[in-house]
Design a protein around this motif. Structure first.
Motif, mmCIF file in Angstrom:
data_model
loop_
_atom_site.group_PDB
_atom_site.id
_atom_site.type_symbol
_atom_site.label_atom_id
_atom_site.label_comp_id
_atom_site.label_asym_id
_atom_site.label_seq_id
_atom_site.Cartn_x
_atom_site.Cartn_y
_atom_site.Cartn_z
ATOM 1 N N HIS A 94 5.348 -15.759 -55.728
ATOM 2 C CA HIS A 94 6.695 -15.427 -56.431
ATOM 3 C C HIS A 94 6.445 -13.934 -56.164
ATOM 4 O O HIS A 94 5.766 -13.598 -54.828
ATOM 5 C CB HIS A 94 7.151 -15.144 -57.896
ATOM 6 N N PHE A 95 7.776 -13.137 -55.928
ATOM 7 C CA PHE A 95 7.581 -12.273 -54.698
ATOM 8 C C PHE A 95 8.357 -10.570 -56.311
ATOM 9 O O PHE A 95 8.925 -10.068 -56.521
ATOM 10 C CB PHE A 95 9.534 -11.942 -54.791
ATOM 11 N N LEU A 96 7.429 -11.201 -57.594
ATOM 12 C CA LEU A 96 7.349 -10.143 -58.697
ATOM 13 C C LEU A 96 5.432 -9.395 -58.866
ATOM 14 O O LEU A 96 5.190 -9.315 -59.654
ATOM 15 C CB LEU A 96 7.252 -10.398 -59.843
ATOM 16 N N GLY A 97 5.209 -9.170 -57.271
ATOM 17 C CA GLY A 97 4.500 -8.007 -56.946
ATOM 18 C C GLY A 97 3.656 -7.182 -57.977
ATOM 19 O O GLY A 97 5.272 -5.957 -58.845
ATOM 20 N N TRP A 98 3.206 -5.952 -57.954
ATOM 21 C CA TRP A 98 2.799 -4.581 -57.813
ATOM 22 C C TRP A 98 3.276 -4.599 -59.599
ATOM 23 O O TRP A 98 3.594 -3.526 -60.274
ATOM 24 C CB TRP A 98 4.564 -3.691 -57.702
ATOM 25 N N ARG A 99 2.747 -5.549 -60.211
ATOM 26 C CA ARG A 99 2.654 -5.283 -61.952
ATOM 27 C C ARG A 99 1.544 -6.384 -62.310
ATOM 28 O O ARG A 99 1.508 -7.632 -61.025
ATOM 29 C CB ARG A 99 3.795 -5.533 -62.520
ATOM 30 N N GLU A 100 0.744 -6.386 -62.988
ATOM 31 C CA GLU A 100 0.268 -6.935 -63.408
ATOM 32 C C GLU A 100 0.305 -8.796 -64.158
ATOM 33 O O GLU A 100 -0.449 -9.704 -63.847
ATOM 34 C CB GLU A 100 -0.972 -6.561 -64.208
ATOM 35 N N TYR A 101 1.652 -8.475 -64.798
ATOM 36 C CA TYR A 101 1.808 -9.335 -65.609
ATOM 37 C C TYR A 101 3.304 -10.278 -64.957
ATOM 38 O O TYR A 101 4.138 -8.666 -64.654
ATOM 39 C CB TYR A 101 1.933 -9.475 -67.070
ATOM 40 N N ALA A 102 4.325 -10.844 -64.856
ATOM 41 C CA ALA A 102 4.992 -10.766 -64.461
ATOM 42 C C ALA A 102 6.200 -12.098 -64.636
ATOM 43 O O ALA A 102 5.603 -13.416 -65.080
ATOM 44 C CB ALA A 102 5.442 -11.235 -63.101
ATOM 45 N N ALA A 103 7.897 -12.400 -65.659
ATOM 46 C CA ALA A 103 7.776 -13.489 -66.438
ATOM 47 C C ALA A 103 9.377 -13.479 -65.086
ATOM 48 O O ALA A 103 9.592 -12.500 -64.489
ATOM 49 C CB ALA A 103 9.193 -12.554 -66.846
ATOM 50 N N VAL A 104 8.502 -14.347 -64.155
ATOM 51 C CA VAL A 104 9.514 -15.222 -62.869
ATOM 52 C C VAL A 104 10.407 -16.075 -64.058
ATOM 53 O O VAL A 104 9.647 -16.764 -64.199
ATOM 54 C CB VAL A 104 8.458 -15.159 -62.402
ATOM 55 N N ASP A 105 11.515 -16.579 -63.155
ATOM 56 C CA ASP A 105 11.988 -17.029 -63.111
ATOM 57 C C ASP A 105 11.530 -18.905 -62.058
ATOM 58 O O ASP A 105 11.023 -18.446 -60.812
ATOM 59 C CB ASP A 105 13.347 -17.067 -62.030
ATOM 60 N N ALA A 106 11.495 -20.066 -62.659
ATOM 61 C CA ALA A 106 10.542 -21.169 -62.466
ATOM 62 C C ALA A 106 11.305 -21.466 -60.621
ATOM 63 O O ALA A 106 10.427 -22.001 -59.369
ATOM 64 C CB ALA A 106 10.600 -22.364 -63.589
ATOM 65 N N VAL A 107 12.367 -21.239 -61.002
ATOM 66 C CA VAL A 107 13.276 -21.552 -59.411
ATOM 67 C C VAL A 107 12.768 -20.436 -58.240
ATOM 68 O O VAL A 107 12.776 -21.064 -57.206
ATOM 69 C CB VAL A 107 14.650 -21.869 -59.354
ATOM 70 N N ALA A 108 12.363 -19.763 -58.482
ATOM 71 C CA ALA A 108 11.974 -18.452 -57.645
ATOM 72 C C ALA A 108 10.304 -18.273 -57.576
ATOM 73 O O ALA A 108 10.282 -17.512 -56.712
ATOM 74 C CB ALA A 108 12.149 -17.387 -58.482
ATOM 75 N N ALA A 109 9.394 -19.505 -58.197
ATOM 76 C CA ALA A 109 7.663 -19.895 -57.924
ATOM 77 C C ALA A 109 8.278 -21.164 -56.875
ATOM 78 O O ALA A 109 8.439 -22.131 -56.867
ATOM 79 C CB ALA A 109 7.500 -19.686 -59.034
ATOM 80 N N THR A 110 7.129 -20.950 -56.609
ATOM 81 C CA THR A 110 6.262 -21.676 -55.286
ATOM 82 C C THR A 110 4.737 -22.309 -55.860
ATOM 83 O O THR A 110 4.037 -21.312 -55.728
ATOM 84 C CB THR A 110 6.524 -22.136 -53.652
ATOM 85 N N VAL A 111 4.454 -23.438 -55.923
ATOM 86 C CA VAL A 111 3.245 -23.851 -56.699
ATOM 87 C C VAL A 111 2.454 -23.710 -55.858
ATOM 88 O O VAL A 111 2.738 -24.731 -54.381
ATOM 89 C CB VAL A 111 3.051 -25.280 -57.420
ATOM 90 N N ALA A 112 1.148 -23.896 -55.259
ATOM 91 C CA ALA A 112 0.381 -23.071 -54.211
ATOM 92 C C ALA A 112 -0.795 -24.279 -54.204
ATOM 93 O O ALA A 112 -1.525 -24.436 -55.632
ATOM 94 C CB ALA A 112 -0.625 -21.556 -54.345
ATOM 95 N N ASP A 113 -0.930 -25.273 -53.292
ATOM 96 C CA ASP A 113 -1.822 -25.739 -53.798
ATOM 97 C C ASP A 113 -3.490 -25.376 -53.400
ATOM 98 O O ASP A 113 -3.733 -24.773 -52.437
ATOM 99 C CB ASP A 113 -1.834 -27.371 -52.627
ATOM 100 N N LEU A 114 -4.167 -24.846 -54.331
ATOM 101 C CA LEU A 114 -5.634 -23.973 -53.556
ATOM 102 C C LEU A 114 -6.539 -25.395 -53.530
ATOM 103 O O LEU A 114 -7.468 -24.670 -52.737
ATOM 104 C CB LEU A 114 -6.082 -23.219 -54.894
#
Length: 333
Positions: A94-114
């Motif tokens: 997602h795009f909310l770095g520079w913090r330890e925890y982030a409240a992110v809109d799910a539509v703005a997040a991409t699931v990563a396949d580890l």
């Protein structure tokens, strides 16, 4: 935990930024709205474009706000969810770095396949870093069979990928520019470059003329300034330039003059084209399919430079801007 730590922009830098421009702030954990996820960030990225966002000026991304957290690419684990699409336990970019925890809109997040690559790779080779190199060399200044390719800031995040990718696309010779003997050696030994220019050791134009006496066909520009001037002079007929960045001017306090040889492009029937990575997000599936295979078989080599802890994020950014990294500069949170 019930608290969160963030890095805020404390003051807008004039010229080169310093630690005084940043502030570590303790806040409460953000509350989730419907459709949001709470992400415990594991890694965050620091990148050159962030320097431009410290100016109070509109650009393709809004400026950072004083007294508010910075942002940028990050990856972490979902620890709470009010989304039906992304469950607790997923790893997301997602795009909310520079913090330890982030409240992110799910539509703005991409699931990563580890299972395809470790978390940090999704901020580097599999993130916008790798996509930038791919878009630059396939769409903006496409490499053709037998081309001679020059990449500036070649030991950086995009440059380390670009050199190897140029070879895969058919370049006959790949030249990188970096600062110092350690980096120039690594370009040749580890990142697929045939030759390297040490811009600290003398004139870029003179070194390029010696290494590529017959000229170049493609230039991927991350620096601007003397590098761009030298590349334009060295371009052969029909040459292509991808203008990705201009880090040499990011700390300038006065307008920076353009290249004096710009009209040379006309006589060479050459092109100089700027690029915003936002315009190439549609290439992500194509790029990830290729890059995961190359990472798995070892034919794409990557490195990261790591700083530990949110409190080290400002120093990591400053080190990156001064060339203190090889490959991607990341902060492990």
């Amino acid at each position: 935990m019930s608290v969160n730590r963030e890095i805020h922009l404390a003051a807008r830098p004039v010229g080169e930024p310093g630690t005084e421009n940043f502030e570590l702030v303790t806040t409460t954990l953000p509350e989730l709205a419907e459709g949001q996820i709470l992400v415990r960030n594991a890694w965050m990225s620091v990148d050159p474009y962030m320097r431009e966002r410290m100016h109070d000026a509109e650009s393709y991304l809004p400026p950072f706000q004083l007294g508010a957290p910075l942002d940028g690419s990050a990856i972490g684990e979902v620890v709470a969810s009010r989304s039906t699409d992304i469950p607790v336990g997923a790893t997301v970019v997602h795009f909310l770095g520079w913090r330890e925890y982030a409240a992110v809109d799910a539509v703005a997040a991409t699931v990563a396949d580890l299972t395809l690559a470790p978390a940090e790779a999704w901020l580097g080779a599999l993130g916008t870093t790798g996509l930038t190199a791919y878009a630059a060399l396939t769409h903006v200044a496409p490499v053709r069979e037998g081309d001679v390719v020059l990449v500036s800031a070649a030991a950086g995040a995009v440059g380390t990928v670009a050199g190897q990718l140029a070879r895969k696309l058919g370049a006959s010779r790949v030249i990188g520019s970096a600062g110092g003997t350690l980096k120039t050696k690594k370009l040749v030994q580890d990142f697929g470059y045939d030759a390297a220019i040490d811009y600290r050791a003398g004139s870029v134009a003179e070194q390029l003329a010696e290494i590529a006496p017959d000229g170049i066909d493609v230039y991927v520009d991350h620096v601007g300034g003397d590098h761009l001037v030298a590349a334009i002079d060295a371009l052969r007929h029909g040459g292509r330039v991808a203008m990705v960045g201009a880090i040499s001017s990011y700390n300038a306090t006065e307008p920076v003059p353009g290249p004096s040889n710009l009209f040379t492009l006309a006589s060479k029937d050459a092109t100089l084209r700027g690029m915003l990575i936002n315009s190439y997000f549609h290439l992500f599936p194509e790029w990830i399919a290729k890059a995961t295979g190359w990472l798995a078989d070892g034919s794409l080599h990557t490195e990261v430079t790591v700083a530990e802890g949110i409190e080290r994020a400002p120093a990591a950014f400053l080190d990156m801007m001064r060339g203190g990294n090889v490959g991607k500069m990341l902060v492990r949170l």
